[in-house]
Design a protein around this motif. Structure first.
Motif, PDB file in Angstrom:
ATOM      1  N   TYR A  58       0.796  -1.265  -0.120  1.00  0.00           N
ATOM      2  CA  TYR A  58       0.005   0.050   0.167  1.00  0.00           C
ATOM      3  C   TYR A  58       0.565   0.951   0.086  1.00  0.00           C
ATOM      4  O   TYR A  58       0.614   2.076  -0.743  1.00  0.00           O
ATOM      5  N   TYR A  59       1.857   1.332   0.708  1.00  0.00           N
ATOM      6  CA  TYR A  59       2.814   2.463   0.830  1.00  0.00           C
ATOM      7  C   TYR A  59       3.615   2.516  -0.284  1.00  0.00           C
ATOM      8  O   TYR A  59       4.174   3.561  -0.556  1.00  0.00           O
ATOM      9  N   GLN A  60       3.878   1.591  -1.273  1.00  0.00           N
ATOM     10  CA  GLN A  60       4.660   1.449  -2.417  1.00  0.00           C
ATOM     11  C   GLN A  60       3.698   2.350  -3.158  1.00  0.00           C
ATOM     12  O   GLN A  60       4.311   3.128  -4.300  1.00  0.00           O
ATOM     13  N   LYS A  61       2.545   2.020  -3.424  1.00  0.00           N
ATOM     14  CA  LYS A  61       1.537   2.644  -4.219  1.00  0.00           C
ATOM     15  C   LYS A  61       1.164   4.029  -3.762  1.00  0.00           C
ATOM     16  O   LYS A  61       1.275   5.106  -4.539  1.00  0.00           O
ATOM     17  N   ILE A  62       0.798   4.154  -2.446  1.00  0.00           N
ATOM     18  CA  ILE A  62       0.408   5.499  -2.004  1.00  0.00           C
ATOM     19  C   ILE A  62       1.652   5.898  -0.809  1.00  0.00           C
ATOM     20  O   ILE A  62       1.783   5.558   0.011  1.00  0.00           O
ATOM     21  N   LYS A  63       2.678   6.868  -1.568  1.00  0.00           N
ATOM     22  CA  LYS A  63       3.920   7.166  -0.735  1.00  0.00           C
ATOM     23  C   LYS A  63       3.507   8.170   0.477  1.00  0.00           C
ATOM     24  O   LYS A  63       2.813   9.053   0.294  1.00  0.00           O
ATOM     25  N   PRO A  64       4.074   7.557   1.722  1.00  0.00           N
ATOM     26  CA  PRO A  64       3.805   8.443   2.795  1.00  0.00           C
ATOM     27  C   PRO A  64       4.674   9.513   2.896  1.00  0.00           C
ATOM     28  O   PRO A  64       6.005   9.543   3.172  1.00  0.00           O
ATOM     29  N   LYS A  65       4.196  10.729   2.363  1.00  0.00           N
ATOM     30  CA  LYS A  65       4.692  11.947   2.644  1.00  0.00           C
ATOM     31  C   LYS A  65       3.880  12.974   2.731  1.00  0.00           C
ATOM     32  O   LYS A  65       2.504  12.773   2.843  1.00  0.00           O
ATOM     33  N   ILE A  66       4.247  14.503   2.988  1.00  0.00           N
ATOM     34  CA  ILE A  66       3.503  15.490   3.076  1.00  0.00           C
ATOM     35  C   ILE A  66       3.425  16.165   1.592  1.00  0.00           C
ATOM     36  O   ILE A  66       4.373  16.313   1.189  1.00  0.00           O
ATOM     37  N   ASP A  67       2.247  16.226   1.173  1.00  0.00           N
ATOM     38  CA  ASP A  67       2.239  16.705  -0.086  1.00  0.00           C
ATOM     39  C   ASP A  67       1.000  17.625  -0.058  1.00  0.00           C
ATOM     40  O   ASP A  67       0.257  17.965   0.910  1.00  0.00           O
ATOM     41  N   TRP A  68       0.352  18.054  -1.115  1.00  0.00           N
ATOM     42  CA  TRP A  68      -0.666  19.074  -1.534  1.00  0.00           C
ATOM     43  C   TRP A  68      -2.035  18.536  -0.625  1.00  0.00           C
ATOM     44  O   TRP A  68      -2.772  19.172   0.078  1.00  0.00           O
ATOM     45  N   GLN A  69      -2.505  17.212  -0.789  1.00  0.00           N
ATOM     46  CA  GLN A  69      -3.548  16.772  -0.198  1.00  0.00           C
ATOM     47  C   GLN A  69      -3.402  16.684   1.396  1.00  0.00           C
ATOM     48  O   GLN A  69      -4.511  16.763   1.806  1.00  0.00           O
TER      49      GLN A  69
END
Length: 174
Positions: free
Chosen positions: A61-72
């Protein structure tokens, strides 16, 4: 100061139009829809990475949705800051451990209120991940794109919300 900034509530038509314009801008600038639940999943990933980076890096899951601070993620942060600022400017800022409507229906036990909020939050989070989007993602962005799945999800949100409210607070028949 402009009077509308200090109002207790704004016109839902004005707010709806504002959210619509924000959705257009999001698509224009990022080619991504508005949504909030992915930001919470990313936050969980950042916490997991801080605790055990190797384990988090191996999760598909975290490979698909990278855990990072972004605009969302910043949108969620902005919603929190915006709601605090709005309640402060309207003179309605208050810290309520147990809101009056909850206390009237279920009592004023703060621990019970916390447990119910925690269980509800977990269920909402699981539902948002299962549905591949939250109410804002499906209700605003998905319907804006005329996604049939999002329209079905929105109908389900409203029907289940009305049914649960009727179960919890009664049908208003005395």
């Amino acid at each position: 100061m402009i009077d509308w900034i200090t109002m207790d509530s704004w016109s839902p038509y004005v707010v709806g139009a504002g959210i619509g314009v924000l959705s257009w801008i999001a698509f224009l600038l990022s080619d991504r829809p508005l949504g909030a639940s992915t930001a919470f999943a990313k936050s969980a990933g950042m916490i997991e990475s801080a605790i055990n980076r190797e384990n988090a890096d191996q999760m598909s899951y975290y490979q698909k949705i990278k855990p990072k601070i972004d605009w969302q993620w910043m949108i969620v942060f902005g919603m929190i800051i915006g709601s605090l600022l709005s309640s402060f400017l309207s003179g309605r800022l208050a810290v309520l451990i147990v809101p009056p409507i909850f206390a009237e229906a279920f009592g004023a036990d703060a621990l019970f209120r916390f447990a119910i909020a925690l269980i509800g939050g977990i269920l909402i989070g699981l539902g948002a991940r299962w549905a591949d989007g939250c109410t804002s993602g499906h209700g605003i962005s998905g319907t804006l794109q005329l996604s049939l799945v999002s329209w079905i999800a929105v109908v389900c949100f409203f029907v289940s919300g009305i049914a649960v409210a009727a179960l919890i607070f009664g049908l208003g028949i005395k």
